[in-house]
Design a protein around this motif. Structure first.
Motif, PDB file in Angstrom:
ATOM      1  N   MET A 159       4.717   3.201  -8.961  1.00 22.70           N
ATOM      2  CA  MET A 159       4.124   2.955  -7.577  1.00 22.70           C
ATOM      3  C   MET A 159       4.683   1.797  -6.827  1.00 22.70           C
ATOM      4  O   MET A 159       4.737   1.838  -5.682  1.00 22.70           O
ATOM      5  CB  MET A 159       2.690   2.631  -7.958  1.00 22.70           C
ATOM      6  CG  MET A 159       1.857   3.829  -8.486  1.00 22.70           C
ATOM      7  SD  MET A 159       2.002   5.273  -7.500  1.00 22.70           S
ATOM      8  CE  MET A 159       0.663   5.014  -6.268  1.00 22.70           C
ATOM      9  N   GLY A 160       5.089   0.714  -7.628  1.00 18.27           N
ATOM     10  CA  GLY A 160       5.579  -0.372  -6.770  1.00 18.27           C
ATOM     11  C   GLY A 160       7.055   0.101  -6.193  1.00 18.27           C
ATOM     12  O   GLY A 160       7.259  -0.205  -4.935  1.00 18.27           O
ATOM     13  N   TYR A 161       7.866   0.716  -7.051  1.00 16.02           N
ATOM     14  CA  TYR A 161       8.992   1.184  -6.493  1.00 16.02           C
ATOM     15  C   TYR A 161       9.009   1.932  -5.139  1.00 16.02           C
ATOM     16  O   TYR A 161       9.384   1.788  -4.101  1.00 16.02           O
ATOM     17  CB  TYR A 161       9.871   1.979  -7.384  1.00 16.02           C
ATOM     18  CG  TYR A 161      11.162   2.637  -6.811  1.00 16.02           C
ATOM     19  CD1 TYR A 161      12.439   1.734  -6.761  1.00 16.02           C
ATOM     20  CD2 TYR A 161      11.411   3.920  -6.542  1.00 16.02           C
ATOM     21  CE1 TYR A 161      13.570   2.219  -6.319  1.00 16.02           C
ATOM     22  CE2 TYR A 161      12.496   4.494  -6.086  1.00 16.02           C
ATOM     23  CZ  TYR A 161      13.546   3.537  -6.068  1.00 16.02           C
ATOM     24  OH  TYR A 161      14.526   4.193  -5.335  1.00 16.02           O
ATOM     25  N   PHE A 162       8.221   3.009  -5.086  1.00 15.11           N
ATOM     26  CA  PHE A 162       8.121   3.970  -3.860  1.00 15.11           C
ATOM     27  C   PHE A 162       7.261   3.305  -2.979  1.00 15.11           C
ATOM     28  O   PHE A 162       7.366   3.534  -1.641  1.00 15.11           O
ATOM     29  CB  PHE A 162       7.378   5.321  -4.627  1.00 15.11           C
ATOM     30  CG  PHE A 162       8.567   6.197  -5.297  1.00 15.11           C
ATOM     31  CD1 PHE A 162       9.482   6.926  -4.409  1.00 15.11           C
ATOM     32  CD2 PHE A 162       8.564   6.211  -6.378  1.00 15.11           C
ATOM     33  CE1 PHE A 162      10.698   7.645  -5.099  1.00 15.11           C
ATOM     34  CE2 PHE A 162       9.605   7.157  -7.044  1.00 15.11           C
ATOM     35  CZ  PHE A 162      10.517   7.573  -6.283  1.00 15.11           C
ATOM     36  N   THR A 163       6.302   2.385  -3.259  1.00 15.23           N
ATOM     37  CA  THR A 163       5.586   1.694  -2.078  1.00 15.23           C
ATOM     38  C   THR A 163       6.467   0.999  -1.430  1.00 15.23           C
ATOM     39  O   THR A 163       6.841   0.490  -0.093  1.00 15.23           O
ATOM     40  CB  THR A 163       4.429   0.940  -2.622  1.00 15.23           C
ATOM     41  OG1 THR A 163       3.477   1.793  -3.257  1.00 15.23           O
ATOM     42  CG2 THR A 163       3.703   0.256  -1.765  1.00 15.23           C
ATOM     43  N   MET A 164       7.490   0.134  -2.171  1.00 15.51           N
ATOM     44  CA  MET A 164       8.566  -0.624  -1.474  1.00 15.51           C
ATOM     45  C   MET A 164       9.472   0.167  -0.683  1.00 15.51           C
ATOM     46  O   MET A 164       9.711  -0.349   0.504  1.00 15.51           O
ATOM     47  CB  MET A 164       9.330  -1.403  -2.709  1.00 15.51           C
ATOM     48  CG  MET A 164      10.375  -2.238  -2.169  1.00 15.51           C
ATOM     49  SD  MET A 164      11.385  -2.798  -3.473  1.00 15.51           S
ATOM     50  CE  MET A 164      12.160  -1.341  -4.272  1.00 15.51           C
ATOM     51  N   LYS A 165       9.923   1.465  -1.207  1.00 17.61           N
ATOM     52  CA  LYS A 165      10.704   2.148  -0.479  1.00 17.61           C
ATOM     53  C   LYS A 165      10.001   2.556   0.845  1.00 17.61           C
ATOM     54  O   LYS A 165      10.735   2.586   1.964  1.00 17.61           O
ATOM     55  CB  LYS A 165      11.033   3.456  -1.159  1.00 17.61           C
ATOM     56  CG  LYS A 165      12.162   3.216  -2.027  1.00 17.61           C
ATOM     57  CD  LYS A 165      12.495   4.581  -2.697  1.00 17.61           C
ATOM     58  CE  LYS A 165      13.060   5.611  -1.723  1.00 17.61           C
ATOM     59  NZ  LYS A 165      13.672   6.759  -2.291  1.00 17.61           N
ATOM     60  N   GLU A 195       7.712   0.850   2.524  1.00 17.18           N
ATOM     61  CA  GLU A 195       7.205  -0.243   3.456  1.00 17.18           C
ATOM     62  C   GLU A 195       8.532  -1.180   3.572  1.00 17.18           C
ATOM     63  O   GLU A 195       8.000  -1.938   4.590  1.00 17.18           O
ATOM     64  CB  GLU A 195       5.949  -0.951   2.865  1.00 17.18           C
ATOM     65  CG  GLU A 195       4.653   0.013   2.802  1.00 17.18           C
ATOM     66  CD  GLU A 195       3.562  -0.788   1.887  1.00 17.18           C
ATOM     67  OE1 GLU A 195       3.540  -1.929   1.405  1.00 17.18           O
ATOM     68  OE2 GLU A 195       2.471  -0.225   1.690  1.00 17.18           O
ATOM     69  N   GLY A 196       9.267  -1.224   2.790  1.00 20.19           N
ATOM     70  CA  GLY A 196      10.397  -2.046   2.988  1.00 20.19           C
ATOM     71  C   GLY A 196       9.937  -3.202   2.317  1.00 20.19           C
ATOM     72  O   GLY A 196       8.689  -3.685   1.801  1.00 20.19           O
ATOM     73  N   ILE A 197      10.953  -4.455   2.278  1.00 22.00           N
ATOM     74  CA  ILE A 197      10.755  -5.512   1.470  1.00 22.00           C
ATOM     75  C   ILE A 197      10.701  -6.734   2.511  1.00 22.00           C
ATOM     76  O   ILE A 197      10.321  -7.856   2.002  1.00 22.00           O
ATOM     77  CB  ILE A 197      11.722  -5.708   0.375  1.00 22.00           C
ATOM     78  CG1 ILE A 197      13.046  -6.013   0.917  1.00 22.00           C
ATOM     79  CG2 ILE A 197      11.566  -4.883  -0.592  1.00 22.00           C
ATOM     80  CD1 ILE A 197      14.196  -6.506   0.181  1.00 22.00           C
ATOM     81  N   PHE A 198      10.905  -6.750   3.817  1.00 26.00           N
ATOM     82  CA  PHE A 198      11.116  -7.617   4.703  1.00 26.00           C
ATOM     83  C   PHE A 198       9.777  -7.814   5.613  1.00 26.00           C
ATOM     84  O   PHE A 198       9.290  -6.672   6.241  1.00 26.00           O
ATOM     85  CB  PHE A 198      12.391  -7.706   5.739  1.00 26.00           C
ATOM     86  CG  PHE A 198      13.876  -7.789   5.183  1.00 26.00           C
ATOM     87  CD1 PHE A 198      14.394  -9.138   5.137  1.00 26.00           C
ATOM     88  CD2 PHE A 198      14.381  -6.791   4.344  1.00 26.00           C
ATOM     89  CE1 PHE A 198      15.373  -9.289   4.414  1.00 26.00           C
ATOM     90  CE2 PHE A 198      15.458  -7.059   3.878  1.00 26.00           C
ATOM     91  CZ  PHE A 198      16.128  -8.478   3.775  1.00 26.00           C
ATOM     92  N   GLN A 199       9.384  -8.888   5.811  1.00 20.50           N
ATOM     93  CA  GLN A 199       8.295  -9.257   6.747  1.00 20.50           C
ATOM     94  C   GLN A 199       8.671  -8.525   8.037  1.00 20.50           C
ATOM     95  O   GLN A 199       7.870  -8.139   8.913  1.00 20.50           O
ATOM     96  CB  GLN A 199       7.773 -10.538   6.616  1.00 20.50           C
ATOM     97  CG  GLN A 199       6.970 -11.014   5.520  1.00 20.50           C
ATOM     98  CD  GLN A 199       5.749 -10.361   5.167  1.00 20.50           C
ATOM     99  OE1 GLN A 199       5.126  -9.724   6.066  1.00 20.50           O
ATOM    100  NE2 GLN A 199       5.145 -10.389   4.021  1.00 20.50           N
ATOM    101  N   GLU A 200       9.740  -9.133   8.694  1.00 21.29           N
ATOM    102  CA  GLU A 200      10.213  -8.906   9.927  1.00 21.29           C
ATOM    103  C   GLU A 200      11.223  -7.917   9.905  1.00 21.29           C
ATOM    104  O   GLU A 200      12.386  -7.901   9.454  1.00 21.29           O
ATOM    105  CB  GLU A 200      10.861 -10.157  10.593  1.00 21.29           C
ATOM    106  CG  GLU A 200       9.923 -11.227  10.928  1.00 21.29           C
ATOM    107  CD  GLU A 200      10.655 -12.474  11.537  1.00 21.29           C
ATOM    108  OE1 GLU A 200      11.327 -12.255  12.524  1.00 21.29           O
ATOM    109  OE2 GLU A 200      10.634 -13.285  10.975  1.00 21.29           O
TER     110      GLU A 200
END
Length: 185
Positions: free
Chosen positions: A151-157, A159-164
């Motif tokens: 879940m963490g990996y595919f959510t990161m994909k 949503e991305g990892i950068f705030q901006e």
């Protein structure tokens, strides 16, 4: 886990248990077959064309996340070490899953839902990730369950990892410039 422990955990008599499963191999085979069938439902969710693209992705993640909920690193280790035929079926399933994901990514890029990227690179990252989460030692060292890692990996994909988002664009432009400079040299 020994067969007596399994029978105790299931909560049935030995006679009842052995009526359905004559061996540990048969039990493991049934578990793997059932779990892979549950996980395979993600394909139907990915290609449910009447629904919005993003919703299909989320639904597919939910299906796999639920199916992975009770798969332990200990079970994976046991299957890999003691049941190579079953492990081979898991590896084959991962291969087909990656093909389905590539089709989904291509559709998303074609229809403008995903940024244009090299789908082979995306699938390569997914392949490395799937290899990692099916390695019990990797999960142990990260102190993650298979479900948490997935879940963490595919959510990161998604949503991305950068705030901006602009920081991502600047970083990408800097990297692209550096690569171009190295190629010119």
């Amino acid at each position: 886990m020994g067969m007596d422990e399994v029978i105790h955990t299931v909560g049935v008599s030995k006679a009842t248990f052995y009526k359905y499963f004559s061996s540990r191999e048969m039990l493991v085979s049934e578990i793997i077959e059932t779990k892979l069938a549950e996980i395979a439902q993600f394909k139907d969710a990915l290609f449910e064309f009447g629904k919005p693209f993003h919703d299909r992705y989320i639904h597919a993640l939910e299906i796999v996340g639920r199916a992975l909920q009770h798969i332990s690193g200990r079970f994976l280790e046991d299957v890999q070490q003691a049941h190579p035929e079953q492990w081979e079926s898991i590896d084959s399933f991962k291969k087909f899953s990656l093909e389905w994901l590539e089709q989904f990514y291509l559709e998303g890029m074609r229809d403008g839902h995903l940024k244009p990227q090299n789908p082979k690179v995306i699938v390569l990252a997914d392949r490395a990730f799937l290899r990692t989460i099916t390695n019990s030692n990797q999960l142990k060292s990260a102190n993650l369950s298979m479900q948490e890692a997935f879940m963490g990996y595919f959510t990161m994909k998604a949503e991305g990892i950068f705030q901006e988002p602009t920081a991502v664009i600047r970083a990408g432009q800097t990297l692209a410039s550096a690569v171009a400079s190295n190629q010119d040299a």
